[in-house]
Design a protein around this motif. Structure first.
Motif, mmCIF file in Angstrom:
data_model
loop_
_atom_site.group_PDB
_atom_site.id
_atom_site.type_symbol
_atom_site.label_atom_id
_atom_site.label_comp_id
_atom_site.label_asym_id
_atom_site.label_seq_id
_atom_site.Cartn_x
_atom_site.Cartn_y
_atom_site.Cartn_z
ATOM 1 N N ASP A 188 52.427 87.521 101.476
ATOM 2 C CA ASP A 188 53.256 88.438 102.259
ATOM 3 C C ASP A 188 54.710 87.967 102.121
ATOM 4 O O ASP A 188 55.231 87.943 101.031
ATOM 5 C CB ASP A 188 52.798 88.481 103.725
ATOM 6 C CG ASP A 188 51.518 89.314 103.893
ATOM 7 O OD1 ASP A 188 51.329 90.242 103.100
ATOM 8 O OD2 ASP A 188 50.733 89.046 104.810
ATOM 9 N N TYR A 191 46.453 100.708 106.760
ATOM 10 C CA TYR A 191 47.387 101.527 107.557
ATOM 11 C C TYR A 191 47.111 103.019 107.367
ATOM 12 O O TYR A 191 47.378 103.826 108.257
ATOM 13 C CB TYR A 191 48.838 101.247 107.142
ATOM 14 C CG TYR A 191 49.356 99.856 107.454
ATOM 15 C CD1 TYR A 191 49.051 99.213 108.665
ATOM 16 C CD2 TYR A 191 50.190 99.182 106.559
ATOM 17 C CE1 TYR A 191 49.548 97.941 108.948
ATOM 18 C CE2 TYR A 191 50.695 97.922 106.841
ATOM 19 C CZ TYR A 191 50.371 97.303 108.027
ATOM 20 O OH TYR A 191 50.868 96.049 108.309
ATOM 21 N N GLY A 225 54.886 96.135 109.949
ATOM 22 C CA GLY A 225 53.567 96.775 109.886
ATOM 23 C C GLY A 225 53.569 98.114 110.603
ATOM 24 O O GLY A 225 54.503 98.920 110.466
ATOM 25 N N TYR A 229 43.553 99.398 111.558
ATOM 26 C CA TYR A 229 44.211 98.094 111.732
ATOM 27 C C TYR A 229 43.900 97.542 113.129
ATOM 28 O O TYR A 229 43.528 96.374 113.284
ATOM 29 C CB TYR A 229 45.724 98.278 111.539
ATOM 30 C CG TYR A 229 46.525 97.009 111.516
ATOM 31 C CD1 TYR A 229 46.684 96.290 110.337
ATOM 32 C CD2 TYR A 229 47.131 96.514 112.672
ATOM 33 C CE1 TYR A 229 47.432 95.114 110.311
ATOM 34 C CE2 TYR A 229 47.876 95.355 112.656
ATOM 35 C CZ TYR A 229 48.025 94.663 111.471
ATOM 36 O OH TYR A 229 48.757 93.502 111.449
ATOM 37 N N TYR A 254 47.026 95.937 102.875
ATOM 38 C CA TYR A 254 47.405 96.582 104.145
ATOM 39 C C TYR A 254 47.652 98.071 103.990
ATOM 40 O O TYR A 254 47.405 98.840 104.898
ATOM 41 C CB TYR A 254 48.664 95.930 104.725
ATOM 42 C CG TYR A 254 48.459 94.506 105.140
ATOM 43 C CD1 TYR A 254 47.592 94.200 106.188
ATOM 44 C CD2 TYR A 254 49.112 93.470 104.493
ATOM 45 C CE1 TYR A 254 47.389 92.894 106.569
ATOM 46 C CE2 TYR A 254 48.911 92.158 104.869
ATOM 47 C CZ TYR A 254 48.055 91.874 105.903
ATOM 48 O OH TYR A 254 47.841 90.582 106.274
ATOM 49 N N ALA A 278 53.207 101.415 105.868
ATOM 50 C CA ALA A 278 53.424 100.807 107.192
ATOM 51 C C ALA A 278 54.375 101.685 108.003
ATOM 52 O O ALA A 278 54.143 101.952 109.192
ATOM 53 C CB ALA A 278 53.988 99.397 107.041
ATOM 54 N N HIS A 317 44.266 91.990 102.779
ATOM 55 C CA HIS A 317 45.671 91.986 102.390
ATOM 56 C C HIS A 317 46.109 93.264 101.688
ATOM 57 O O HIS A 317 47.290 93.411 101.370
ATOM 58 C CB HIS A 317 46.012 90.727 101.580
ATOM 59 C CG HIS A 317 46.304 89.573 102.491
ATOM 60 N ND1 HIS A 317 45.312 88.807 103.066
ATOM 61 C CD2 HIS A 317 47.469 89.104 102.994
ATOM 62 C CE1 HIS A 317 45.864 87.907 103.858
ATOM 63 N NE2 HIS A 317 47.172 88.067 103.833
#
Ligand SMILES: C[S@@+](CC[C@H](N)C(=O)[O-])C[C@H]1O[C@@H](n2cnc3c(N)ncnc32)[C@H](O)[C@@H]1O
Length: 269
Positions: free
Chosen positions: A182, A60, A108, A66, A56, A133, A54
């Motif tokens: 999220d 990224y 994303g 990813y 992210y 992202a 999580h």
């Protein structure tokens, strides 16, 4: 586990042969991680570090990670599944892809936008809370979105809201982005209410979030949206979103629904 690079996800040769390796943890006994606790290790430039799924922004930042982690190693099929379902719903209801003006929520690094484009949709915008992202999308899929807004959907500025309203979206997609810290129900509703009526919504959600005992708020909200007919089902599919780090299936549901009205904010208080 070590998997070597490939060029399956529209990344350039240089990006796809990036110099990193991803390792999934192996657990003794019956230790089971919840989906929001999952992690892996990545080896970059001789340095091996642990990254929570999580986080992210860290994933990224590494070109191709990813795609490698979620799509190759853990076999994620959500963007393809929801776009196939959307294509089916469009065909069954005599709607044209080129008439859609799509807001991809929790966009994303652009993998959902990329699938939406294959349907023949002309207008696709992305929104995500993370600058990383947006940067990964610019780096790896620069042509996918007409515009990409970095914003927290739970706390839009007046200017951000104005940008989204002026785009006159008639379709929202949100894939693998609901719950788990999220996108919460209030952000989902905030984005949904930015879509014109009549409109379309295509989304995926973990099946647990639709159970009676779901504490996330999504189960009550989505049931009420169906019951009060602010959404009307067009297509639905239960499917395996991806594997967990333990190799077990994570079951999700994809929906395509017609929007027939806004959700009163009182429903999420
Ligand atoms: C699992 S990723 C899914 C990305 C993409 N939809 C896909 O399927 O590949 C969830 C995304 O939701 C974004 N997100 C989380 N909370 C958000 C919020 N409040 N507003 C906008 N985006 C958010 C995250 O930054 C992340 O990029």
């Amino acid at each position: 586990m070590t998997i070597i690079g490939s060029n399956r996800f529209g990344l350039s040769e240089a990006e796809s042969s990036a110099n990193f390796e991803v390792f999934l943890p192996e657990f003794d006994g019956d230790q089971i991680l919840d989906q929001d606790e999952e992690w892996c290790e990545v080896l970059v430039d001789g340095q091996r570090t642990r990254i929570r799924f999580h986080d992210y922004h860290r994933i990224y930042d590494i070109p191709g990670m990813y795609e490698r982690l979620f799509y190759e190693m853990l076999e994620c099929v959500s963007p393809r599944t929801v776009c196939d379902l959307l294509a089916t719903a469009l065909a069954e209801h005599a709607m044209k892809a080129e008439d859609l003006r799509v807001l991809d929520v929790g966009a994303g690094n652009g993998m959902v936008g990329e699938e939406i484009r294959t349907l023949g949709v002309d207008t696709v915008h992305g929104v995500d809370i993370l600058e990383e992202a947006a940067a990964a999308t610019r780096r790896d899929r620069p042509d996918v979105y007409d515009d990409y807004l970095v914003a927290d959907l739970t706390d839009l500025t007046l200017e951000q809201r104005d940008v989204l309203v002026r785009a006159k979206f008639n379709t929202m997609t949100t894939v693998a982005a609901l719950g788990f810290g999220d996108i919460p129900p209030e952000a989902f509703v905030g984005a949904f209410n930015l879509i014109e009526t009549p409109g379309l919504l295509a989304f995926t959600i973990k099946d647990d979030f639709l159970r009676d005992d779901d504490p996330s708020g999504f189960s009550l909200l989505i049931r009420r949206m169906f019951a009060e007919k602010t959404i009307v089902a067009q297509a639905e599919k239960h499917y395996r979103h991806r594997l967990s780090v333990h190799g077990k299936p994570l079951e999700y549901i994809a929906f395509v629904v017609r929007k027939t009205g806004d959700v009163p904010t009182a429903w999420i208080r």
